[in-house]
Motif scaffolding. Structure first.
Motif, PDB file in Angstrom:
ATOM      1  N   PHE A 195      20.071 -27.672 -18.526  1.00  0.00           N
ATOM      2  CA  PHE A 195      19.212 -28.249 -17.489  1.00  0.00           C
ATOM      3  C   PHE A 195      17.832 -28.548 -18.047  1.00  0.00           C
ATOM      4  CE2 PHE A 195      18.298 -23.796 -17.103  1.00  0.00           C
ATOM      5  CZ  PHE A 195      16.972 -23.725 -16.752  1.00  0.00           C
ATOM      6  N   MET A 196      17.328 -27.754 -18.968  1.00  0.00           N
ATOM      7  CA  MET A 196      16.057 -28.093 -19.612  1.00  0.00           C
ATOM      8  C   MET A 196      16.333 -28.805 -20.939  1.00  0.00           C
ATOM      9  SD  MET A 196      13.576 -24.930 -18.669  1.00  0.00           S
ATOM     10  CE  MET A 196      12.127 -25.723 -19.291  1.00  0.00           C
ATOM     11  N   THR A 197      17.239 -28.253 -21.700  1.00  0.00           N
ATOM     12  CA  THR A 197      17.702 -28.895 -22.924  1.00  0.00           C
ATOM     13  C   THR A 197      19.154 -29.260 -22.699  1.00  0.00           C
ATOM     14  OG1 THR A 197      16.230 -27.558 -24.288  1.00  0.00           O
ATOM     15  CG2 THR A 197      18.103 -28.594 -25.389  1.00  0.00           C
ATOM     16  N   LEU A 198      19.444 -30.535 -22.715  1.00  0.00           N
ATOM     17  CA  LEU A 198      20.819 -30.982 -22.521  1.00  0.00           C
ATOM     18  C   LEU A 198      21.535 -30.930 -23.863  1.00  0.00           C
ATOM     19  CD1 LEU A 198      20.180 -33.980 -20.117  1.00  0.00           C
ATOM     20  CD2 LEU A 198      20.854 -31.651 -19.555  1.00  0.00           C
ATOM     21  N   HIS A 199      22.756 -30.462 -23.822  1.00  0.00           N
ATOM     22  CA  HIS A 199      23.540 -30.266 -25.032  1.00  0.00           C
ATOM     23  C   HIS A 199      24.903 -30.909 -24.838  1.00  0.00           C
ATOM     24  CE1 HIS A 199      24.539 -28.046 -28.718  1.00  0.00           C
ATOM     25  NE2 HIS A 199      25.746 -27.947 -28.192  1.00  0.00           N
ATOM     26  N   GLU A 200      25.319 -31.693 -25.817  1.00  0.00           N
ATOM     27  CA  GLU A 200      26.648 -32.286 -25.798  1.00  0.00           C
ATOM     28  C   GLU A 200      27.361 -31.885 -27.071  1.00  0.00           C
ATOM     29  OE1 GLU A 200      26.891 -36.463 -24.912  1.00  0.00           O
ATOM     30  OE2 GLU A 200      25.163 -36.325 -23.581  1.00  0.00           O
ATOM     31  N   LYS A 201      28.656 -31.638 -26.944  1.00  0.00           N
ATOM     32  CA  LYS A 201      29.437 -31.206 -28.091  1.00  0.00           C
ATOM     33  C   LYS A 201      30.850 -31.729 -27.962  1.00  0.00           C
ATOM     34  CE  LYS A 201      30.093 -27.231 -30.880  1.00  0.00           C
ATOM     35  NZ  LYS A 201      29.641 -25.900 -31.129  1.00  0.00           N
ATOM     36  N   ARG A 202      31.437 -32.062 -29.107  1.00  0.00           N
ATOM     37  CA  ARG A 202      32.825 -32.507 -29.155  1.00  0.00           C
ATOM     38  C   ARG A 202      33.566 -31.618 -30.144  1.00  0.00           C
ATOM     39  NH1 ARG A 202      33.922 -38.543 -30.766  1.00  0.00           N
ATOM     40  NH2 ARG A 202      33.093 -38.804 -28.684  1.00  0.00           N
ATOM     41  N   ILE A 203      34.677 -31.063 -29.689  1.00  0.00           N
ATOM     42  CA  ILE A 203      35.519 -30.250 -30.565  1.00  0.00           C
ATOM     43  C   ILE A 203      36.873 -30.933 -30.653  1.00  0.00           C
ATOM     44  CG2 ILE A 203      36.697 -28.041 -30.833  1.00  0.00           C
ATOM     45  CD1 ILE A 203      34.344 -26.711 -29.537  1.00  0.00           C
ATOM     46  N   MET A 204      37.222 -31.336 -31.851  1.00  0.00           N
ATOM     47  CA  MET A 204      38.524 -31.957 -32.080  1.00  0.00           C
ATOM     48  C   MET A 204      39.579 -30.851 -32.130  1.00  0.00           C
ATOM     49  SD  MET A 204      37.513 -35.027 -32.061  1.00  0.00           S
ATOM     50  CE  MET A 204      39.026 -35.887 -32.438  1.00  0.00           C
ATOM     51  N   PHE A 205      40.686 -31.049 -31.434  1.00  0.00           N
ATOM     52  CA  PHE A 205      41.720 -30.021 -31.376  1.00  0.00           C
ATOM     53  C   PHE A 205      42.328 -29.723 -32.745  1.00  0.00           C
ATOM     54  CE2 PHE A 205      42.349 -31.225 -26.714  1.00  0.00           C
ATOM     55  CZ  PHE A 205      41.513 -30.209 -26.297  1.00  0.00           C
ATOM     56  N   ARG A 206      42.332 -30.702 -33.648  1.00  0.00           N
ATOM     57  CA  ARG A 206      42.874 -30.457 -34.992  1.00  0.00           C
ATOM     58  C   ARG A 206      42.047 -29.419 -35.751  1.00  0.00           C
ATOM     59  NH1 ARG A 206      40.405 -35.585 -35.632  1.00  0.00           N
ATOM     60  NH2 ARG A 206      38.590 -35.389 -36.994  1.00  0.00           N
ATOM     61  N   ASP A 207      40.779 -29.213 -35.331  1.00  0.00           N
ATOM     62  CA  ASP A 207      39.899 -28.246 -35.987  1.00  0.00           C
ATOM     63  C   ASP A 207      39.925 -26.866 -35.343  1.00  0.00           C
ATOM     64  OD1 ASP A 207      39.049 -30.269 -37.720  1.00  0.00           O
ATOM     65  OD2 ASP A 207      37.456 -30.892 -36.331  1.00  0.00           O
ATOM     66  N   VAL A 208      40.582 -26.728 -34.203  1.00  0.00           N
ATOM     67  CA  VAL A 208      40.619 -25.455 -33.483  1.00  0.00           C
ATOM     68  C   VAL A 208      41.597 -24.512 -34.177  1.00  0.00           C
ATOM     69  CG1 VAL A 208      41.209 -24.338 -31.291  1.00  0.00           C
ATOM     70  CG2 VAL A 208      39.935 -26.487 -31.292  1.00  0.00           C
ATOM     71  N   ARG A 209      41.132 -23.315 -34.472  1.00  0.00           N
ATOM     72  CA  ARG A 209      41.958 -22.304 -35.140  1.00  0.00           C
ATOM     73  C   ARG A 209      42.505 -21.267 -34.172  1.00  0.00           C
ATOM     74  NH1 ARG A 209      42.580 -25.748 -38.147  1.00  0.00           N
ATOM     75  NH2 ARG A 209      41.299 -26.145 -39.958  1.00  0.00           N
ATOM     76  N   GLU A 210      41.842 -21.124 -33.023  1.00  0.00           N
ATOM     77  CA  GLU A 210      42.265 -20.110 -32.060  1.00  0.00           C
ATOM     78  C   GLU A 210      41.862 -20.539 -30.658  1.00  0.00           C
ATOM     79  OE1 GLU A 210      40.981 -15.601 -30.793  1.00  0.00           O
ATOM     80  OE2 GLU A 210      40.633 -16.229 -32.847  1.00  0.00           O
ATOM     81  N   VAL A 211      42.754 -20.313 -29.724  1.00  0.00           N
ATOM     82  CA  VAL A 211      42.464 -20.521 -28.306  1.00  0.00           C
ATOM     83  C   VAL A 211      42.758 -19.191 -27.624  1.00  0.00           C
ATOM     84  CG1 VAL A 211      43.028 -21.795 -26.197  1.00  0.00           C
ATOM     85  CG2 VAL A 211      43.187 -22.936 -28.423  1.00  0.00           C
ATOM     86  N   SER A 212      41.798 -18.667 -26.895  1.00  0.00           N
ATOM     87  CA  SER A 212      42.021 -17.397 -26.207  1.00  0.00           C
ATOM     88  C   SER A 212      41.442 -17.480 -24.796  1.00  0.00           C
ATOM     89  CB  SER A 212      41.407 -16.229 -26.986  1.00  0.00           C
ATOM     90  OG  SER A 212      40.031 -16.433 -27.181  1.00  0.00           O
ATOM     91  N   ILE A 213      41.894 -16.570 -23.976  1.00  0.00           N
ATOM     92  CA  ILE A 213      41.436 -16.538 -22.585  1.00  0.00           C
ATOM     93  C   ILE A 213      40.786 -15.184 -22.331  1.00  0.00           C
ATOM     94  CG2 ILE A 213      43.671 -15.734 -21.733  1.00  0.00           C
ATOM     95  CD1 ILE A 213      43.113 -17.463 -19.199  1.00  0.00           C
ATOM     96  N   ARG A 214      39.751 -15.195 -21.514  1.00  0.00           N
ATOM     97  CA  ARG A 214      39.061 -13.958 -21.147  1.00  0.00           C
ATOM     98  C   ARG A 214      38.908 -13.940 -19.635  1.00  0.00           C
ATOM     99  NH1 ARG A 214      34.188 -12.442 -19.469  1.00  0.00           N
ATOM    100  NH2 ARG A 214      33.463 -10.395 -20.048  1.00  0.00           N
ATOM    101  N   ARG A 215      39.347 -12.863 -19.036  1.00  0.00           N
ATOM    102  CA  ARG A 215      39.172 -12.660 -17.602  1.00  0.00           C
ATOM    103  C   ARG A 215      38.597 -11.272 -17.410  1.00  0.00           C
ATOM    104  NH1 ARG A 215      45.050 -14.222 -16.594  1.00  0.00           N
ATOM    105  NH2 ARG A 215      45.018 -16.447 -16.786  1.00  0.00           N
ATOM    106  N   GLY A 216      37.281 -11.168 -17.374  1.00  0.00           N
ATOM    107  CA  GLY A 216      36.624  -9.893 -17.177  1.00  0.00           C
ATOM    108  C   GLY A 216      36.835  -9.383 -15.752  1.00  0.00           C
ATOM    109  N   VAL A 217      36.475  -8.160 -15.529  1.00  0.00           N
ATOM    110  CA  VAL A 217      36.653  -7.537 -14.214  1.00  0.00           C
ATOM    111  C   VAL A 217      35.939  -8.353 -13.131  1.00  0.00           C
ATOM    112  CG1 VAL A 217      36.141  -5.488 -12.833  1.00  0.00           C
ATOM    113  CG2 VAL A 217      36.947  -5.235 -15.175  1.00  0.00           C
ATOM    114  N   LEU A 218      34.696  -8.725 -13.377  1.00  0.00           N
ATOM    115  CA  LEU A 218      33.945  -9.478 -12.364  1.00  0.00           C
ATOM    116  C   LEU A 218      34.544 -10.867 -12.163  1.00  0.00           C
ATOM    117  CD1 LEU A 218      30.309  -8.472 -13.375  1.00  0.00           C
ATOM    118  CD2 LEU A 218      31.736  -7.497 -11.573  1.00  0.00           C
TER     119      LEU A 218
END
Length: 186
Positions: free
Chosen positions: A100-123
Motif C-alpha cells: 500500500f505504501m510500496t507496491l511490489h510485483e513479482k512473477r514466479i515461473m512454475f518451472r523454477d519452483v522447487r517446493e509447494v507447501s501449505i500452512r494452516r495455523g491454529v488461528l
C-alpha cells in the motif's frame, strides 16, 4: 492482448487474528517504550517542569499509549496491505501484486519452483483460511523468520512467495502443485 489468469486469490483480513498474532510484540513494545520513554521523561523533562506534579507515572502513560496504539497500527497496516494484494495464477506462473505504501510485483515461473507447501495455523483454521508457500532454489530461510510477517507487510521474499490467508487453501495448494508438476514434465 493480455492473457487472463486461470484463478485469482485475495487474502482475507480478519481483525482479531491480526491483533492476536502481534500480541507478543505488543507486550514487548509496551514494556520497552514505557521504560525507555518514561525514563527519558524522568531524566530530561521532569527537571525542566520543576515542582509540577503528575498524576500518573510517565512510564505507565507511555506504556498504555503503546498498548492501545500498537494493535491499531498493526491491524491498519495489514488491512491496507491485504486490500491491495492479489495473487494471479496462470498455467505457467504465479504473479503477485501487493503493498500500500510500496507496491511490489513479482512473477514466479512454475518451472523454477522447487517446493509447494501449505500452512494452516491454529488461528487460520478457526477462520477457515490457509497459506500456500512456493519455494525456489534461492529462497533461503523464508517468511517464517521475518518479524514483519506479523505486520502483514508482504508475502514475497527472496525468490519465493506465500499466498497468505486465503479461503480454500487446500484447493489452491492442489491446483498449484498440479501446475508445478505439469511444468516439470514438459
Amino acid at each position: 492482448m493480455r492473457e487472463a489468469p486461470t484463478a485469482t486469490f485475495r487474502p482475507v483480513f480478519v481483525p482479531w487474528i491480526a491483533v492476536v498474532q502481534q500480541l507478543p510484540f505488543q507486550l514487548f513494545f509496551t514494556l520497552w517504550a514505557g521504560a525507555f520513554f518514561g525514563g527519558m521523561f524522568q531524566t530530561f523533562l521532569r527537571p525542566m517542569l520543576g515542582a509540577m506534579s503528575l498524576t500518573v507515572s510517565p512510564a505507565v502513560f507511555v506504556g498504555v499509549l503503546v498498548f492501545i496504539g500498537f494493535p491499531i497500527v498493526v491491524a491498519g497496516t495489514r488491512a491496507m496491505n491485504y486490500r491491495n494484494t492479489q495473487y494471479r495464477l496462470f498455467s505457467d506462473r504465479l504473479e503477485v501484486e501487493e503493498g500500500f505504501m510500496t507496491l511490489h510485483e513479482k512473477r514466479i515461473m512454475f518451472r523454477d519452483v522447487r517446493e509447494v507447501s501449505i500452512r494452516r495455523g491454529v488461528l487460520q483454521r478457526t477462520a477457515g483460511l490457509g497459506s500456500v508457500y512456493l519455494a525456489t532454489q534461492a529462497t533461503g530461510t523464508g517468511q517464517a523468520w521475518s518479524p514483519f510477517r506479523l505486520l502483514g507487510t508482504g508475502s514475497t521474499f527472496g525468490s519465493g512467495a506465500m499466498i497468505m490467508d486465503i479461503p480454500d487453501a487446500g484447493e489452491a495448494y492442489e491446483r498449484i502443485r498440479d501446475l508445478v508438476d505439469g511444468t516439470r514434465h514438459d
